[in-house]
Design a protein around this motif. Structure first.
Motif, PDB file in Angstrom:
ATOM      1  N   LEU A 153       0.802  -1.225   0.000  1.00  0.00           N
ATOM      2  CA  LEU A 153       0.000   0.000   0.000  1.00  0.00           C
ATOM      3  C   LEU A 153       0.831   1.268   0.000  1.00  0.00           C
ATOM      4  CD1 LEU A 153      -2.782  -0.978   2.598  1.00  0.00           C
ATOM      5  CD2 LEU A 153      -2.671  -1.475   0.149  1.00  0.00           C
ATOM      6  N   LEU A 154       2.161   1.149  -0.179  1.00  0.00           N
ATOM      7  CA  LEU A 154       3.006   2.344  -0.181  1.00  0.00           C
ATOM      8  C   LEU A 154       3.739   2.460  -1.513  1.00  0.00           C
ATOM      9  CD1 LEU A 154       4.616   2.516   3.351  1.00  0.00           C
ATOM     10  CD2 LEU A 154       2.824   3.941   2.419  1.00  0.00           C
ATOM     11  N   ALA A 155       3.457   3.506  -2.276  1.00  0.00           N
ATOM     12  CA  ALA A 155       4.146   3.691  -3.553  1.00  0.00           C
ATOM     13  C   ALA A 155       5.622   3.965  -3.352  1.00  0.00           C
ATOM     14  CB  ALA A 155       3.494   4.856  -4.310  1.00  0.00           C
ATOM     15  N   LEU A 156       5.998   4.491  -2.192  1.00  0.00           N
ATOM     16  CA  LEU A 156       7.392   4.830  -1.933  1.00  0.00           C
ATOM     17  C   LEU A 156       8.215   3.627  -1.497  1.00  0.00           C
ATOM     18  CD1 LEU A 156       6.950   8.199   0.005  1.00  0.00           C
ATOM     19  CD2 LEU A 156       7.524   7.875  -2.405  1.00  0.00           C
ATOM     20  N   ALA A 157       7.590   2.492  -1.274  1.00  0.00           N
ATOM     21  CA  ALA A 157       8.305   1.337  -0.720  1.00  0.00           C
ATOM     22  C   ALA A 157       9.435   0.874  -1.622  1.00  0.00           C
ATOM     23  CB  ALA A 157       7.331   0.179  -0.467  1.00  0.00           C
ATOM     24  N   ARG A 158       9.248   0.965  -2.953  1.00  0.00           N
ATOM     25  CA  ARG A 158      10.295   0.484  -3.862  1.00  0.00           C
ATOM     26  C   ARG A 158      11.577   1.264  -3.666  1.00  0.00           C
ATOM     27  NH1 ARG A 158       8.913  -0.083 -10.126  1.00  0.00           N
ATOM     28  NH2 ARG A 158       7.546  -1.622  -9.150  1.00  0.00           N
ATOM     29  N   ALA A 159      11.488   2.561  -3.539  1.00  0.00           N
ATOM     30  CA  ALA A 159      12.698   3.365  -3.382  1.00  0.00           C
ATOM     31  C   ALA A 159      13.376   3.111  -2.042  1.00  0.00           C
ATOM     32  CB  ALA A 159      12.363   4.849  -3.528  1.00  0.00           C
ATOM     33  N   ALA A 160      12.574   2.868  -1.020  1.00  0.00           N
ATOM     34  CA  ALA A 160      13.150   2.672   0.305  1.00  0.00           C
ATOM     35  C   ALA A 160      13.444   1.211   0.599  1.00  0.00           C
ATOM     36  CB  ALA A 160      12.191   3.209   1.362  1.00  0.00           C
ATOM     37  N   GLY A 161      13.100   0.313  -0.337  1.00  0.00           N
ATOM     38  CA  GLY A 161      13.109  -1.105  -0.041  1.00  0.00           C
ATOM     39  C   GLY A 161      14.460  -1.760   0.041  1.00  0.00           C
ATOM     40  N   GLN A 162      15.516  -1.198  -0.549  1.00  0.00           N
ATOM     41  CA  GLN A 162      16.836  -1.822  -0.507  1.00  0.00           C
ATOM     42  C   GLN A 162      17.546  -1.430   0.783  1.00  0.00           C
ATOM     43  OE1 GLN A 162      17.740  -4.103  -2.859  1.00  0.00           O
ATOM     44  NE2 GLN A 162      15.626  -3.728  -3.478  1.00  0.00           N
ATOM     45  N   VAL A 163      17.866  -2.454   1.602  1.00  0.00           N
ATOM     46  CA  VAL A 163      18.469  -2.187   2.898  1.00  0.00           C
ATOM     47  C   VAL A 163      19.706  -3.058   3.089  1.00  0.00           C
ATOM     48  CG1 VAL A 163      16.323  -1.469   3.996  1.00  0.00           C
ATOM     49  CG2 VAL A 163      16.956  -3.886   3.990  1.00  0.00           C
ATOM     50  N   LYS A 164      20.509  -2.718   4.094  1.00  0.00           N
ATOM     51  CA  LYS A 164      21.690  -3.498   4.428  1.00  0.00           C
ATOM     52  C   LYS A 164      21.883  -3.465   5.942  1.00  0.00           C
ATOM     53  CE  LYS A 164      24.881   0.361   3.637  1.00  0.00           C
ATOM     54  NZ  LYS A 164      26.083   0.822   2.894  1.00  0.00           N
ATOM     55  N   ALA A 165      22.591  -4.471   6.431  1.00  0.00           N
ATOM     56  CA  ALA A 165      22.873  -4.556   7.862  1.00  0.00           C
ATOM     57  C   ALA A 165      24.098  -5.422   8.070  1.00  0.00           C
ATOM     58  CB  ALA A 165      21.673  -5.129   8.616  1.00  0.00           C
ATOM     59  N   ASN A 166      24.841  -5.135   9.120  1.00  0.00           N
ATOM     60  CA  ASN A 166      26.013  -5.931   9.477  1.00  0.00           C
ATOM     61  C   ASN A 166      25.657  -6.886  10.612  1.00  0.00           C
ATOM     62  OD1 ASN A 166      27.694  -4.584   7.629  1.00  0.00           O
ATOM     63  ND2 ASN A 166      28.048  -2.930   9.087  1.00  0.00           N
ATOM     64  N   LEU A 167      25.963  -8.161  10.405  1.00  0.00           N
ATOM     65  CA  LEU A 167      25.658  -9.183  11.402  1.00  0.00           C
ATOM     66  C   LEU A 167      26.891 -10.044  11.635  1.00  0.00           C
ATOM     67  CD1 LEU A 167      23.663 -10.938  13.117  1.00  0.00           C
ATOM     68  CD2 LEU A 167      23.249 -12.248  11.026  1.00  0.00           C
ATOM     69  N   ASN A 168      27.262 -10.231  12.889  1.00  0.00           N
ATOM     70  CA  ASN A 168      28.359 -11.121  13.259  1.00  0.00           C
ATOM     71  C   ASN A 168      27.784 -12.325  14.003  1.00  0.00           C
ATOM     72  OD1 ASN A 168      30.594  -9.466  12.322  1.00  0.00           O
ATOM     73  ND2 ASN A 168      30.078  -8.099  14.012  1.00  0.00           N
ATOM     74  N   THR A 169      27.920 -13.509  13.429  1.00  0.00           N
ATOM     75  CA  THR A 169      27.427 -14.704  14.104  1.00  0.00           C
ATOM     76  C   THR A 169      28.268 -14.965  15.355  1.00  0.00           C
ATOM     77  OG1 THR A 169      28.842 -16.174  12.809  1.00  0.00           O
ATOM     78  CG2 THR A 169      26.650 -15.679  11.921  1.00  0.00           C
ATOM     79  N   PRO A 170      27.740 -15.701  16.316  1.00  0.00           N
ATOM     80  CA  PRO A 170      28.499 -15.939  17.563  1.00  0.00           C
ATOM     81  C   PRO A 170      29.645 -16.910  17.347  1.00  0.00           C
ATOM     82  CG  PRO A 170      26.496 -17.210  17.567  1.00  0.00           C
ATOM     83  CD  PRO A 170      26.415 -16.325  16.351  1.00  0.00           C
ATOM     84  N   ASP A 171      30.764 -16.666  18.005  1.00  0.00           N
ATOM     85  CA  ASP A 171      31.825 -17.670  18.006  1.00  0.00           C
ATOM     86  C   ASP A 171      31.486 -18.726  19.054  1.00  0.00           C
ATOM     87  OD1 ASP A 171      32.114 -15.453  19.629  1.00  0.00           O
ATOM     88  OD2 ASP A 171      34.277 -15.567  19.747  1.00  0.00           O
ATOM     89  N   LYS A 172      32.075 -19.917  18.872  1.00  0.00           N
ATOM     90  CA  LYS A 172      31.762 -21.069  19.713  1.00  0.00           C
ATOM     91  C   LYS A 172      33.045 -21.701  20.228  1.00  0.00           C
ATOM     92  CE  LYS A 172      28.733 -24.289  18.439  1.00  0.00           C
ATOM     93  NZ  LYS A 172      27.839 -24.594  19.597  1.00  0.00           N
ATOM     94  N   LEU A 173      33.072 -21.994  21.523  1.00  0.00           N
ATOM     95  CA  LEU A 173      34.166 -22.736  22.139  1.00  0.00           C
ATOM     96  C   LEU A 173      33.607 -24.055  22.663  1.00  0.00           C
ATOM     97  CD1 LEU A 173      37.140 -22.829  23.169  1.00  0.00           C
ATOM     98  CD2 LEU A 173      36.269 -21.894  25.320  1.00  0.00           C
ATOM     99  N   SER A 174      34.234 -25.170  22.272  1.00  0.00           N
ATOM    100  CA  SER A 174      33.772 -26.489  22.683  1.00  0.00           C
ATOM    101  C   SER A 174      34.896 -27.242  23.383  1.00  0.00           C
ATOM    102  CB  SER A 174      33.294 -27.306  21.478  1.00  0.00           C
ATOM    103  OG  SER A 174      32.271 -26.637  20.770  1.00  0.00           O
ATOM    104  N   VAL A 175      34.560 -27.895  24.485  1.00  0.00           N
ATOM    105  CA  VAL A 175      35.525 -28.710  25.222  1.00  0.00           C
ATOM    106  C   VAL A 175      34.902 -30.089  25.437  1.00  0.00           C
ATOM    107  CG1 VAL A 175      36.893 -28.953  27.321  1.00  0.00           C
ATOM    108  CG2 VAL A 175      36.444 -26.666  26.381  1.00  0.00           C
ATOM    109  N   GLY A 176      35.665 -31.134  25.176  1.00  0.00           N
ATOM    110  CA  GLY A 176      35.153 -32.483  25.352  1.00  0.00           C
ATOM    111  C   GLY A 176      36.180 -33.393  26.006  1.00  0.00           C
ATOM    112  N   LEU A 177      35.695 -34.345  26.770  1.00  0.00           N
ATOM    113  CA  LEU A 177      36.559 -35.343  27.402  1.00  0.00           C
ATOM    114  C   LEU A 177      35.909 -36.709  27.231  1.00  0.00           C
ATOM    115  CD1 LEU A 177      38.959 -36.214  29.214  1.00  0.00           C
ATOM    116  CD2 LEU A 177      37.446 -35.804  31.189  1.00  0.00           C
ATOM    117  N   THR A 178      36.638 -37.650  26.663  1.00  0.00           N
ATOM    118  CA  THR A 178      36.158 -39.019  26.524  1.00  0.00           C
ATOM    119  C   THR A 178      37.116 -39.950  27.251  1.00  0.00           C
ATOM    120  OG1 THR A 178      35.138 -38.549  24.376  1.00  0.00           O
ATOM    121  CG2 THR A 178      35.569 -40.853  24.903  1.00  0.00           C
TER     122      THR A 178
END
Length: 452
Positions: A255-280
């Motif tokens: 319902l917004l004619a202006l949406a096309r012009a404003a529709g292109q977006v960007k964002a920076n995302l850093n996924t979490p790092d993971k530390l794993s320790v195991g003992l068998t």
């Protein structure tokens, strides 16, 4: 830019910010560690509730947690795993929900079943050097409530897809220490939909949907070490780095004619790092006990800004504000016969999601995980694996709106509050196999090839 141009740009920025206000609230719940992080990378490890995954209890597939386990399997070995994740979660609105939305009722079952493939292959080049490749989906989620429900302005559907390729090189330093590392190449994509109250004239049941889509490729790394001080004991430590994603996509607002012009977006995302320790630890020739610990650094996500590529200005932000995730596990396996191994495990996962940041897209909570599994050695080359896990989650509460970070408002600026209770559980079934294509080269001295 002329005066008229400045007025149009300012108006467009304001419209974009208004329409993204609701979407921002929804995106945040898509970036949750325990919520959409996928640990199901090894059928064998799943049977132990992933106890000892970093110390090789998951076979070659343990490379996901610790690439150094690649040196524990001589020759040329490949494992392939297929996991079905069946999430069940229902949200019921309670008092405190906006009176215009409360009669719309609950979400229905927002859980959607998903099949997740994962695999790992190792190849021994010499008595000290291995190369390999681990592939899988470290993140993923599909949830979909009913299109018309009391919390529709905070979520109508959510999809996250990822795929990672992790080539590894491992080196056996000596008879008790191995190290390994490699790049982690990751693809990440998300698609979110939710109702947007563009006008106060529309009844709640007739609200249109807006969507937000974006994807990115990123590169990180994995590294790890295994220590075998004596036969029957393995200690493993593995690390998966954060992967930086420059997400680029679009936002669609009806319902917004202006949406096309404003529709292109960007964002920076850093996924979490993971530390794993195991003992068998081998208790006797046919019994082994494993312990596991995982730390997921979800708190690094903080708040993520959404920027309009067209206007070059921020149009909203994502107040993720997650806590770190922790998982503790214990498991045991028993060789019933030379061909059959049975295993079981239990884990407790402290979710990064609690009442302060829980939302309707994936209303996660702390988890208790009970698992069983088995391996059958069909031949010298082929081993078949199977596992089943059930996830127990306590009932929890949600509150959105009323000035909280997750706050959608109508065009008049009024907060659309949602309050609810959540009842969730999950069942996970996994099958897989290991195939030995070739034994180690004949020239490799036998003492350096450890089967365990």
């Amino acid at each position: 830019m002329g005066k008229i141009g400045r007025i149009r740009a300012h108006a467009l920025s304001g419209v974009s910010a208004l329409c993204l206000a609701g979407l921002a609230a929804g995106v945040t719940t898509q970036a949750q560690a325990g919520a959409f992080g996928i640990r199901e990378q090894s059928t064998q490890a799943q049977g132990l509730s992933f106890a000892g995954a970093a110390s090789g209890s998951g076979g070659v597939s343990s490379m996901f947690w610790n690439p150094a386990v690649i040196t524990m399997r001589p020759g040329w070995v490949s494992e392939q795993n297929l996991t079905f994740i069946n999430l069940s979660s229902e949200i019921q609105p309670t008092a405190g929900t906006n009176p215009g939305f409360l009669p719309l009722g609950g979400s229905g079952d927002i859980g959607q079943g998903a099949v997740v493939p994962a695999g790992a292959t190792s190849y021994q080049l010499s008595d000290r050097v291995w190369i390999g490749l681990q592939t899988g989906a470290p993140f993923g989620l599909v949830t979909k409530p009913r299109d018309v429900w009391a919390g529709e302005v905070y979520g109508r559907s959510s999809r996250i897809f990822s795929l990672a390729f992790n080539p590894v090189i491992g080196f056996k330093v000596n008879d008790w220490l191995s190290v390994a590392a490699g790049p982690n190449i990751e693809y990440f994509r998300l698609t979110l939909r939710q109702a947007v109250p563009l006008t106060p004239l529309l009844p709640a049941a007739a609200l249109p949907s807006a969507f937000l889509k974006g994807d990115s490729w990123g590169v990180g790394f994995t590294a790890g070490a295994t220590i075998t001080p004596w036969d029957g004991t393995v200690l493993g430590i593995g690390y998966r780095s954060s992967v930086h994603h420059d997400l680029e996509g679009s936002i669609g607002v009806p319902l917004l004619a202006l949406a096309r012009a404003a529709g292109q977006v960007k964002a920076n995302l850093n996924t979490p790092d993971k530390l794993s320790v195991g003992l068998t630890q081998a208790i006797n020739p046919v019994t082994r006990v494993s312990l596991g610990f995982e730390w997921d650094n979800w708190s690094r996500l903080g708040t993520i800004g959404i920027v309009s590529k067209t206007l070059g200005v921020p149009v909203n932000f994502l107040p993720l504000n997650y806590k770190d995730g922790f998982t503790y596990s214990i498991g045991a396996e028993y060789d019933w016969s030379p061909a059959l191994t049975l295993r079981a495990g239990f884990a407790y996962e402290e979710s990064p999601i609690d009442f302060s940041n829980r939302s309707v897209r994936l209303p996660d909570n702390d988890r208790y995980i009970a698992s069983i599994g088995a391996s059958y050695r069909w031949s010298d080359q082929l081993t078949l694996n199977a596992a089943y896990s059930h996830f127990f989650l306590d009932k929890s509460s949600i509150l959105a709106g009323l000035g909280r970070d997750y706050d959608t408002r109508n065009v008049l600026g009024a907060s659309i509050a949602f309050a609810g209770t959540v009842d969730s559980s999950a069942d996970v079934v996994s099958v897989g196999f290991r195939y030995v294509f070739a034994p180690p080269p004949a020239a490799i001295p036998a003492p350096l090839v450890r089967k365990y």
